[in-house]
Design a protein around this motif. Structure first.
Motif: not given
Length: 160
Positions: A13, A17, A96, A100, A103, A134, A137, A147, A158-159
């Motif tokens: 992840a 990003r 955010r 991130s 999560v 979650l 978010w 977001i 980032t998500n």
């Protein structure tokens, strides 16, 4: 060959990003995918750029940035157009960005509990924490399209 190179690993992840931000900004770059299972992130080439042996690593001319959130900030400052931190939503975007990892940490905790065959109560507790994260978010999204407001921003990158 581009003066900009991104070393990244599939399934990461943090790498996604940076890739999303590069694409959203329309920046050309040489894509160099490493293989985690063969320790591609521990090769002399990667360790020279990031002694921690972690990816993503962005090399932009003489500049090397090796933490994904720092890379996002660097890209926004070095290449301000298109803007991925809209002024009206700046505090929310930055919030955010820095939230991130929560999560991923919650997701990782669930997978680790399953992989280690932890007692069901432990797994249930970790799943409960993930659902709680979650829900945060989901509440951030609310009725917004994105977001962190009404425009696409680095918060979305980032998500993924």
């Amino acid at each position: 060959m581009s003066a900009r190179m991104l070393i990244w690993g599939s399934g990461s992840a943090p790498c996604w990003r940076v890739m999303i931000a590069l694409e959203e900004k329309g920046l050309q770059y040489e894509s160099k995918r490493i293989d985690f299972s063969s320790k591609g992130h521990k090769t002399p080439e990667v360790l020279k750029l990031n002694p921690r042996g972690q990816v993503p690593v962005l090399k932009d001319g003489d500049t090397v940035v090796s933490e994904s959130l720092a890379t996002l900030q660097y890209l926004e400052e070095a290449y301000p157009e298109p803007c991925l931190v809209p002024k009206a939503a700046s505090p929310q975007v930055l919030q955010r960005l820095h939230e991130s990892p929560n999560v991923l940490q919650a997701i990782r905790a669930v997978f680790m509990a399953k992989n280690k065959n932890e007692p069901q109560e432990e797994l249930d507790s970790k799943v409960k924490e993930l659902k709680k994260e979650l829900a945060y978010w989901e509440s951030y999204l609310g009725s917004n399209k994105y977001i962190a407001g009404t425009e696409y921003s680095l918060a979305g990158a980032t998500n993924p």
